[in-house]
Scaffold this motif. Sequence first.
Motif: not given
Length: 108
Positions: A42-47, A22-31
């Motif tokens: 993005x890379x940290x949350x993805x990994x 859910x944090x990844x989705x927030x970063x992907x769409x709103x940052x």
Amino acid sequence: MSKSSRKKNLFLPLLSVIFILSIWILIFFFVPPEAPLAPLAFLTITSLGIFFLVSLIFKNTKRGILSSVLVLLLMLMNYYGAGNYLNAILLLGVFLSLDFYLSKRDSG
């Protein structure tokens, strides 16, 4: 081992996977990508998400670490312009060989 203890063991990792994705989705769409620390976040949350998800699926932390490092390296190579199919196949071969070596070393 009873069914209730297996459910308790999987609840916390499943909750962490849902939270991280859910944090990844927030970063992907709103940052915006131009933000100073956006690629690093993005890379940290993805990994982290891949680590927890693969560890949960395979019930093996070693495979989770290898998978997250592989995806992280592929994303970094693509970010810096060195990502292509040959490098991806070579990295996949290296990580599959490393996984095979580590599984043989642990079992025997």
